[in-house]
Design a protein around this motif. Structure first.
Motif, PDB file in Angstrom:
ATOM      1  N   GLN B 201      16.165  54.986 -31.698  1.00 55.46           N
ATOM      2  CA  GLN B 201      14.996  55.564 -31.029  1.00 55.46           C
ATOM      3  C   GLN B 201      13.704  55.087 -31.692  1.00 55.46           C
ATOM      4  O   GLN B 201      12.761  54.659 -31.020  1.00 55.46           O
ATOM      5  N   LYS B 204      13.001  51.432 -30.956  1.00 53.27           N
ATOM      6  CA  LYS B 204      12.446  51.274 -29.606  1.00 53.27           C
ATOM      7  C   LYS B 204      10.976  51.667 -29.577  1.00 53.27           C
ATOM      8  O   LYS B 204      10.124  50.935 -29.080  1.00 53.27           O
ATOM      9  N   GLU B 205      10.693  52.842 -30.124  1.00 50.42           N
ATOM     10  CA  GLU B 205       9.316  53.331 -30.118  1.00 50.42           C
ATOM     11  C   GLU B 205       8.389  52.363 -30.837  1.00 50.42           C
ATOM     12  O   GLU B 205       7.295  52.057 -30.369  1.00 50.42           O
ATOM     13  N   GLN B 208       7.812  49.339 -28.711  1.00 51.52           N
ATOM     14  CA  GLN B 208       6.980  49.625 -27.546  1.00 51.52           C
ATOM     15  C   GLN B 208       5.513  49.807 -27.919  1.00 51.52           C
ATOM     16  O   GLN B 208       4.621  49.312 -27.243  1.00 51.52           O
ATOM     17  N   THR B 213       9.655  45.250 -26.219  1.00 53.65           N
ATOM     18  CA  THR B 213      10.687  46.171 -25.748  1.00 53.65           C
ATOM     19  C   THR B 213      12.038  45.760 -26.306  1.00 53.65           C
ATOM     20  O   THR B 213      12.238  44.616 -26.722  1.00 53.65           O
ATOM     21  N   LEU B 214      12.923  46.725 -26.304  1.00 56.18           N
ATOM     22  CA  LEU B 214      14.285  46.462 -26.748  1.00 56.18           C
ATOM     23  C   LEU B 214      15.149  46.513 -25.503  1.00 56.18           C
ATOM     24  O   LEU B 214      15.429  47.588 -24.974  1.00 56.18           O
ATOM     25  N   ASP B 216      18.187  46.646 -22.996  1.00 60.23           N
ATOM     26  CA  ASP B 216      19.470  47.331 -23.093  1.00 60.23           C
ATOM     27  C   ASP B 216      20.632  46.404 -23.440  1.00 60.23           C
ATOM     28  O   ASP B 216      21.580  46.799 -24.097  1.00 60.23           O
TER      29      ASP B 216
END
Lengths: 338, 338
Positions: B201, B204-205, B208, B213-214, B216
């Motif tokens: 998490q 990702k944050e 961003q 972006t990560l 999927d």
DNA sequence: CTGAAAGCGCTAACAT
DNA sequence: ATGTTAGCGCTTTCAG
């Protein structure tokens, strides 16, 4: 306030001494009264006060472990914590509690004196790394129940326990010979590294017993680091006559050893077998996984606990030396030959 | 018998209460008498009985740690023992002792109830792995001073402390971006592995926030084992578009990841960077050594100890969440690019 | 088999 | 600033 022994006595229609006796399983109490008292205890939700019991008994039912708990202790010495966990397991089963106290060698004496004088524990388990001469003298003088975890590196009348590294060495020897290896090398720590020295001694003895010898040129000593393991192996592989198996005194050396062998494009175990001691988690992280002579560390702690409780209960008892056995865990770094 | 407070009082020509007061540093004692009494204590070699003090005070000045001490605990979870060592360090500095008690989740409730009811400790430190709902309820109901080591995986009013894995994830993100990496993959544990999930998490944050972006397809979850790390990496490297850096949720996965990359003849960090979390000793045993986002585990224990003592002293205090920071340890598995 | 009572050594009101 | 004293809750002789 919480419910006391008096409340139980009153509710059960007995005296407090009777209640105390059922609490302690005294033989003189009739089944009937005991049952009734226990019933009342449950109804009243009674739990005897630990402090009051310790105070009245003059014993704490607790043991203090003295150990070096400095920064990174758990990462650098999981071994010690595993012993402590084993100790706790045994003590708990016998109704004793474990107190953990961090000390360094300089402060161990004072700490021990405090614990003994204030009777804050019934016994002491002292990791050998914080054992000093004055502390040894104190233990001997006061006859305080104790056990040293690891073999003291000086003469004393202390009670201690350790695994038998000499024996582990012989286990390595007989395993390798049984697998068909015959020309064996040893990579270990310096002379003051007793663990390494004993493993070497055992290895030699084990080989000799079976008519083999460990030639001096195949014995290399250095620091117990990956770097030294690498360097020692590298030099060893420069010899004209290569060993068919290398015994490493510990995992750090083994990691360097494996790297040096593979760097030369040699195969483990085809070209040379590798064996080490102690099944640390990273024994399994090499490729191939290492065959190890393992000592059951947990078992060492368990035995230490048993002895300590014995000594607390029978202060006259004199346990001096104690050793635990070793077993071989066969993995892919050795293979039957011929 | 050993020398008691009465002996000291008699020898010093004072009352026992005066002696008790100097023992406890009570303000009302004159410097003069205090000195005299202390002098006598030394001469008589007086040490107050720990049990008697606990009993009279109604407090033990001890804290019990509840943790899973099962076989191989120290090897598999040095992390936990390091926290315990940190705890002990703090408690000792504040005059508290640490008792270590092995339990499993099934037995934790009963053990805690015993400790609370019998007042055998003034506080409880509970490792999250043995925390259960009933235990949580017990703690809340009794208002017993406690701290949970690690974040509970259910809602509660408990007081707990943990490192901030989400934050660690953002640290990983900003470090990698600062090094010029842009296409990042994540290899982690299953959804119920909260540590892994939070790191993901945070990663990702962090990405961003900085406009990255990560994807999927670059997030792979499996068991926290070397084998799964290997497998996940292997599949990841089959993609047409390769990531330039791989973040592993833990060391086990990282070990497999490194092996898989190298097996394909790819270079770390030239072809792909690797980063993991927690500076376990074996983070240094790979070639190249791993860059890690480290959490100061010892510090976690130290903070836990401080809070627990605070709570014991001021039972009304409500500490709920607590986090410690993370730092990056840069090694050779990542390198500035571009 | 059960009960009465004397501590265990210290702390903490309370009194002086 | 110091002393008096009543517990704290249990164990353990010793009587019965």
């Amino acid at each position: 306030m919480s419910v006391t022994i008096k409340d139980v006595a009153k509710a059960a229609g007995t005296s407090v001494s009777t209640v105390s006796k059922v609490l302690n399983g005294h033989y003189s109490i009739s089944q009937q009264t005991a049952d009734r008292v226990r019933q009342v205890m449950r109804e009243l939700n009674y739990y005897p006060s630990a402090s009051a019991q310790s105070f009245a008994r003059g014993a704490t039912r607790a043991v203090t472990v003295l150990a070096d708990l400095g920064p990174d202790a758990a990462f650098q010495n999981p071994h010690m914590f595993e012993i402590i966990a084993g100790l706790e397991q045994t003590l708990r089963a016998r109704g004793y509690r474990l107190m953990l106290r961090g000390v360094d060698a300089a402060g161990a004496y004072e700490t021990a004196e405090d614990i003994i004088s204030r009777k804050s524990a019934d016994g002491l388990a002292i990791h050998v790394s914080v054992l000093t001469h004055p502390l040894s003298a104190l233990l001997t003088k006061t006859q305080f129940p104790h056990i040293v975890l690891g073999m003291p590196n000086f003469e004393s009348q202390l009670c201690w326990i350790d695994n038998n590294n000499v024996y582990s060495g012989t286990v390595a020897a007989s395993f390798l010979l049984s697998q068909g290896y015959g020309c064996i090398a040893f990579l270990g720590g310096q002379y003051y590294d007793l663990g390494s020295a004993h493993r070497l001694q055992g290895l030699k003895e084990g080989l000799q017993t079976r008519g083999y010898t460990l030639d001096d040129q195949y014995v290399r000593l250095g620091q117990s680091t990956r770097a030294d393991g690498y360097a020692m192996t590298d030099r060893l592989l420069d010899e004209k006559q290569l060993p068919d198996a290398i015994v490493c005194a510990n995992n750090y050396i083994a990691l360097g050893c494996v790297a040096a062998i593979q760097e030369r494009g040699m195969d483990i175990p085809e070209d040379v077998g590798v064996l080490t001691f102690d099944d640390y988690p990273f024994s399994r992280f090499t490729e191939p996984q290492l065959t190890v002579v393992d000592i059951d560390v947990r078992d060492l702690g368990i035995r230490a606990g048993k002895h300590l409780v014995e000594i607390i209960r029978h202060p006259t008892l004199q346990v001096q030396t104690n050793v635990t056995a070793s077993i071989i865990i066969e993995r892919q770094s050795t293979r039957r030959r011929g």
